[in-house]
Design an enzyme around this catalytic site. Structure first.
Site, PDB file in Angstrom:
ATOM      1  N   LYS A  83      24.307  83.795  51.937  1.00 39.84           N
ATOM      2  CA  LYS A  83      24.792  82.442  52.175  1.00 39.84           C
ATOM      3  C   LYS A  83      23.766  81.441  51.647  1.00 39.84           C
ATOM      4  O   LYS A  83      22.571  81.572  51.916  1.00 39.84           O
ATOM      5  CB  LYS A  83      25.005  82.274  53.678  1.00 39.84           C
ATOM      6  CG  LYS A  83      25.664  80.990  54.134  1.00 39.84           C
ATOM      7  CD  LYS A  83      25.891  81.078  55.648  1.00 39.84           C
ATOM      8  CE  LYS A  83      26.661  79.884  56.181  1.00 39.84           C
ATOM      9  NZ  LYS A  83      26.926  80.026  57.641  1.00 39.84           N
ATOM     10  N   SER A 158      31.513  79.673  58.922  1.00 41.72           N
ATOM     11  CA  SER A 158      31.087  79.069  57.677  1.00 41.72           C
ATOM     12  C   SER A 158      30.509  80.060  56.678  1.00 41.72           C
ATOM     13  O   SER A 158      30.233  79.705  55.535  1.00 41.72           O
ATOM     14  CB  SER A 158      30.033  77.992  57.974  1.00 41.72           C
ATOM     15  OG  SER A 158      28.892  78.570  58.600  1.00 41.72           O
ATOM     16  N   SER A 182      30.385  81.556  63.168  1.00 44.09           N
ATOM     17  CA  SER A 182      30.386  81.594  61.709  1.00 44.09           C
ATOM     18  C   SER A 182      30.012  82.929  61.089  1.00 44.09           C
ATOM     19  O   SER A 182      30.064  83.074  59.870  1.00 44.09           O
ATOM     20  CB  SER A 182      29.454  80.504  61.159  1.00 44.09           C
ATOM     21  OG  SER A 182      30.009  79.236  61.385  1.00 44.09           O
TER      22      SER A 182
END
Length: 473
Positions: A83, A158, A182
């Site tokens: 990420k 996310s 997330s």
């Protein structure tokens, strides 16, 4: 081995081959880059591909292996991507946003440094929701990430790119973050595993903050054994993060231990309000754990709406404070949804925020002396509903946004408030061919207990195969 064969391997198995010299780090890295290039036109999981740097690092690893003094780390030569919210020396992370840092990072985030020291080769950075403040996987700045099982459906967020890249076989695991769900939501949307560790188990130094009272960093993986491997590399104290503290634990050994006699607390009244088909999948998943030797005990789960209210006080108050200057100077550079959520945060009073902080240890004690008094872990849905489409959840920043986000975070955000370890595991597929998931919530620092159950579950249902190794038609 072919690119596809390498994409099937968990990180621990790939590292073993690399250490023995059965394949080279250069071969493994080239194969990972090829898988990313093939899948990304469909998935939009990768936001930056660092081919030259990664190949140079792989060649350096191969040279080191030829040394007579070679001692390969647990991730020696394994190509990875994460990420895009972690500092990396000389780079500016995208944060999934139009607004970002104004200068390259001067040093790596602790988690990136520890993975590198373990021998990993990073070859790409992955898509994410803007500022990690979204749960669907939409991103209006760098494009929406798409689900390998059905590109019309959400990945969850996310950590959207992390889940999609792992599910597609681009990488065996990827780092994500979890503030309100997330890691767990995208893991469940994409049919893989993920763990939100105990708050403070893994250093957050050098990671983009959202709401530090809730933020955690953890891995998403197809193989539960890779979750254990990552925890063994990342967990532990860090002088750069005063909140990082972790008791010694053998995470990797826990995966192979029997769950015989472990008590799984279940409140079946929660299932009465969820999609009946998802309830059926949850029942099947629970049966697998019971067949492995665990024992179901009936518990009463405290009010999740109360927990969710407190979680939102902390999340919105802290996120809005962090973004205050940009919200004054550059409000037009936020997407409608993130801007609206941050504006909501300015309605959180100091009194309410402090009450949210003060209530946490009291409420945690209620859980430890309540449902956890009878159970070693608690079993809950991850979503309680099917995976919606991108179109259905493209709702902007109004009232529909609030309802959509609440429906996806119903079972994850409240648990975040407790700071307890929580593992998401995949269920079977629904009538649309989509996966779903369930959560196992543990006591403080009970990651080994979660891994025991996760390993036993996986041994019976199998490790999810990579969903995509080339463009979907």
């Amino acid at each position: 081995m072919t690119e596809t064969d390498l994409g099937m391997l968990p990180a621990y198995a790939l590292a073993a081959l690399l250490r023995k010299g059965d394949i080279t780090a250069l071969e493994a890295t080239k194969a990972a880059i090829a898988r990313a290039e093939a899948a990304n036109p469909t998935l939009n999981a990768v936001v930056s591909l660092e081919t030259d740097e990664a190949l140079a690092a792989a060649e350096k690893a191969d040279q080191a292996r030829r040394s007579p003094h070679f001692q390969g780390g647990p991730l020696f030569g394994v190509p990875l991507a994460h990420k895009d919210m972690f500092n990396r020396t000389g780079r500016i992370a995208s944060w999934g946003a139009k607004i970002r840092a104004t200068a390259p990072a001067s040093q790596d985030a602790t988690v990136i440094a520890r993975l590198r020291d373990a021998g990993a080769v990073q070859f790409a950075s992955l898509n994410m929701a803007e500022f990690a403040f979204g749960i669907t996987g939409h991103n209006y700045h760098i494009g929406h990430c798409r689900n390998p099982h059905d590109p019309a459906r959400i990945t969850g967020g996310s950590s959207s790119g992390s889940a999609a890249a792992v599910a597609a076989g681009i990488v065996p695991f990827a780092l994500g973050s979890d503030t309100g769900g997330s890691i767990r939501v995208p893991a469940s949307c994409c049919g893989i595993a993920g763990i939100r560790p105990t708050w403070g188990l893994i250093s957050r130094s050098g990671a983009m903050p959202l709401a530090p009272s809730l933020d955690t960093i953890g891995p998403l993986a197809r193989d539960v054994a890779d979750l254990a491997l990552v925890l063994s590399v990342l967990a532990g104290a860090d002088p750069a993060d005063a909140t990082a503290h972790a008791p010694a634990a053998d995470y990797r050994a826990a995966v192979a231990e029997t769950p015989e006699g472990l008590r799984i607390g279940v409140d079946r009244t929660l299932w009465e309000s969820i999609d009946p088909e998802i309830a059926r999948l949850l029942d099947q998943a629970l049966s697998v754990l019971l067949d492995a030797g665990a024992v179901e005990v009936s518990v009463t789960i405290p009010d999740l709406l109360e927990l969710d209210r407190y979680a939102q006080l902390l999340q919105f108050g802290e996120a809005s404070a962090f973004h205050a200057k940009w919200m004054r100077d550059r409000p037009e550079d936020y997407s409608d949804q993130v801007r609206a959520r941050l504006q909501d945060g300015y309605a959180v009073s100091a009194v309410d925020y402090i009450q949210g902080l003060r209530a946490r240890p009291l409420i945690l004690n209620d859980w430890l002396t309540g449902p956890f008094d009878r159970a070693d872990v608690l079993f809950l849905p991850s979503l309680g509903r099917g995976i919606p489409t991108l179109a259905e959840t493209d709702v902007g920043g109004g009232e529909a946004m609030t309802k959509t986000i609440a429906s996806l975070l119903r079972f994850t955000r409240p648990l975040s408030y407790l700071g307890l370890p929580c593992m998401a595991l995949p269920t079977g597929k629904d009538a649309n061919g989509m996966p779903n998931g369930f959560q196992l919530l543990g006591k403080p620092y009970a990651e080994t207990t979660l891994l025991r159950l996760g390993g036993a579950y996986q041994a019976r249902v199998g490790v999810p195969a990579p969903r995509l190794t080339g463009p979907l038609k």
